[in-house]
Design an enzyme around this catalytic site. Structure first.
Site, mmCIF file in Angstrom:
data_model
loop_
_atom_site.group_PDB
_atom_site.id
_atom_site.type_symbol
_atom_site.label_atom_id
_atom_site.label_comp_id
_atom_site.label_asym_id
_atom_site.label_seq_id
_atom_site.Cartn_x
_atom_site.Cartn_y
_atom_site.Cartn_z
ATOM 1 N N ALA A 16 0.859 -1.185 0.000
ATOM 2 C CA ALA A 16 0.000 0.000 0.000
ATOM 3 C C ALA A 16 0.891 1.231 0.000
ATOM 4 C CB ALA A 16 -0.905 -0.006 1.225
ATOM 5 N N SER A 18 1.010 5.231 -0.140
ATOM 6 C CA SER A 18 0.201 6.438 0.040
ATOM 7 C C SER A 18 0.706 7.610 -0.786
ATOM 8 C CB SER A 18 0.192 6.841 1.515
ATOM 9 O OG SER A 18 1.506 7.214 1.917
ATOM 10 N N GLY A 19 1.947 7.509 -1.235
ATOM 11 C CA GLY A 19 2.587 8.655 -1.868
ATOM 12 C C GLY A 19 3.563 9.338 -0.942
ATOM 13 N N ASP A 22 7.418 6.914 3.970
ATOM 14 C CA ASP A 22 7.448 5.664 4.725
ATOM 15 C C ASP A 22 6.986 4.482 3.887
ATOM 16 O OD1 ASP A 22 8.428 6.785 7.089
ATOM 17 O OD2 ASP A 22 6.426 7.327 7.781
ATOM 18 N N SER A 23 5.840 4.620 3.222
ATOM 19 C CA SER A 23 5.314 3.501 2.435
ATOM 20 C C SER A 23 6.204 3.203 1.234
ATOM 21 C CB SER A 23 3.879 3.782 1.989
ATOM 22 O OG SER A 23 3.809 4.948 1.183
ATOM 23 N N LEU A 42 -4.386 3.686 -2.812
ATOM 24 C CA LEU A 42 -5.815 3.661 -2.524
ATOM 25 C C LEU A 42 -6.421 5.038 -2.757
ATOM 26 C CD1 LEU A 42 -5.861 1.527 0.751
ATOM 27 C CD2 LEU A 42 -5.912 0.777 -1.636
ATOM 28 N N CYS A 111 -9.720 3.110 9.887
ATOM 29 C CA CYS A 111 -9.212 2.902 8.528
ATOM 30 C C CYS A 111 -8.375 1.638 8.453
ATOM 31 C CB CYS A 111 -8.401 4.116 8.094
ATOM 32 S SG CYS A 111 -7.802 4.033 6.380
ATOM 33 N N GLY A 135 3.748 1.081 5.469
ATOM 34 C CA GLY A 135 4.864 1.804 6.066
ATOM 35 C C GLY A 135 4.686 2.079 7.548
ATOM 36 N N CYS A 210 -6.949 12.826 7.643
ATOM 37 C CA CYS A 210 -6.671 12.952 6.213
ATOM 38 C C CYS A 210 -7.831 13.547 5.432
ATOM 39 C CB CYS A 210 -6.278 11.594 5.631
ATOM 40 S SG CYS A 210 -7.627 10.396 5.509
#
EC number: 2.8.1.13
Length: 376
Positions: A16, A18-19, A22-23, A42, A111, A135, A210
């Site tokens: 996954a 996120s942009g 960490d991820s 996502l 989430c 992440g 978010c």
């Protein structure tokens, strides 16, 4: 025992992305470990232009493009999955309903429970993936008999196990957190991203909720629930002022009360109780916030459920410290007593229990018992 990313055979991993940094680094580490990694971003907003203001929020077209560029650098396939409807129903609408009921929810836990390790994981498993990689800073420990435990990250300063306390056995069996055993600062993670050629190395972290890009939670709720004038009262029921919606307050809040009359002792007053039925907010002194016990519902266990009373440490906020508690299950509800009173505990928050660094499980706070008298 080993941490999940060090498994003996390569896995098909859905990362996954996120942009954020960490991820991206987590996906890169999973690929570097020899796993067959596919990146997925996502799409959680029906209007993705609106979910970021500066370093706040996420889920914009910009974030999707940043994730895609990171996947290209890592050399893994990349897709965008639209989970906006599920996110709206399971996270945003739940958030609004909880505030309307006078409770204080944590949308990040919701989430993780409903989106990243339910909707996303279910789809990943249906497509033949073995694990979902994120992440988050936490560790999954695998024992020789195959049982798994969720533990705090090696670096307590970055530990995110609290927001993962809702994961159950099945979800843990397919979770991978490559950053969890890294004792490094965020600057070092950014330096690693830069060494790997990831353009997100210097991208600011997102903050707050978010889906509330400007950080104005009260304004967001007012737009959804409308303004409804009610009374602000003291513990004796004396009217001190008015408000435009009880949902705009949280237990322990001090600022923004707009009470013209000072307390008799001249000390600050805090929100002690929120009653959506009467649309009343009760305020009082700081010591009235002290809580000696609580009852929590909807327990979720990261392993076998406790069979009797036990002594644990508990965390009550995402960035809070630990406190010693005694907890036991009574008719499916978690009854918790604190060794020392704690302050500002609100219904709707999550309590996460630990044994050392191991996450035992979590539950949603339904009611609290004040250290002085009364139940909130």
């Amino acid at each position: 025992m080993t941490d999940t990313p060090q498994r003996s055979r390569p896995l098909r991993v859905l990362a996954a992305m996120s942009g954020g940094v960490d991820s991206a680094v987590a996906a890169a580490r999973a690929a570097e470990a020899g796993h067959d990694v596919t990146g997925v971003h996502l799409a959680l907003s029906a209007n993705p232009q609106s979910f970021r203001t500066g370093a706040r929020g996420c889920c914009t077209i910009e974030d999707s493009r940043d994730a895609r560029r990171a996947a290209d650098v890592i050399g893994i396939p990349f897709y965008v999955w639209d989970l906006a409807d599920r996110f709206r129903e399971d996270v945003v609408e739940d958030f609004v309903a909880e505030y309307e009921a006078g409770r204080t929810p944590n949308p990040c836990l919701r989430c993780n429970e409903k989106i990243k390790f339910a909707a996303l994981l279910d789809k990943a498993l249906a497509l033949g993936f073995d694990a979902v990689c994120t992440g988050h800073y936490a560790k999954v420990i695998v024992h020789e008999d195959g049982t798994r435990e969720l533990h705090r990250a090696s670096d307590m300063a970055k530990d995110q196990s609290y927001v993962l306390g809702v994961l159950d056995d099945k979800q843990l069996a397919h979770a991978m957190f490559p950053l969890g055993d890294t004792v490094t600062t965020k600057d070092e993670i950014r330096a690693e991203a830069e060494r790997r050629g990831l353009a997100v190395a210097k991208k600011p972290d997102s903050h707050d909720i978010c889906f509330i890009a400007d950080g104005d939670t009260q304004g967001f709720l007012a737009n959804r629930l409308g303004r409804s004038e009610g009374d602000i009262v003291d513990e004796s029921g004396n009217r001190l002022g008015t408000h435009e919606g009880a949902y705009g307050f949280t237990i322990g809040q001090r600022k923004g009360l707009r009470i013209g009359t000072p307390a008799p002792d001249g000390k600050p007053r805090y929100v002690l109780d929120i009653s959506p039925v009467t649309n009343t907010v009760t305020v009082g002194p700081a010591d009235a916030l002290d809580v000696s016990a609580l009852t929590a519902i909807k327990p979720r266990w990261c392993g076998v459920a406790p069979t009797g009373p036990g002594t644990y440490t508990a965390q009550l906020r995402a960035h809070g410290g630990e406190t010693e508690v005694t907890a036991r299950l009574v008719d499916g509800r978690l009854e918790v007593s604190f060794a020392e009173p704690v302050r500002g505990v609100a219904p709707g928050q999550a309590i996460v229990l630990y044994e050392g660094t191991r996450v035992v499980g979590s539950a949603t706070i339904a009611s609290t018992t004040r250290a002085t008298a009364g139940v909130a």
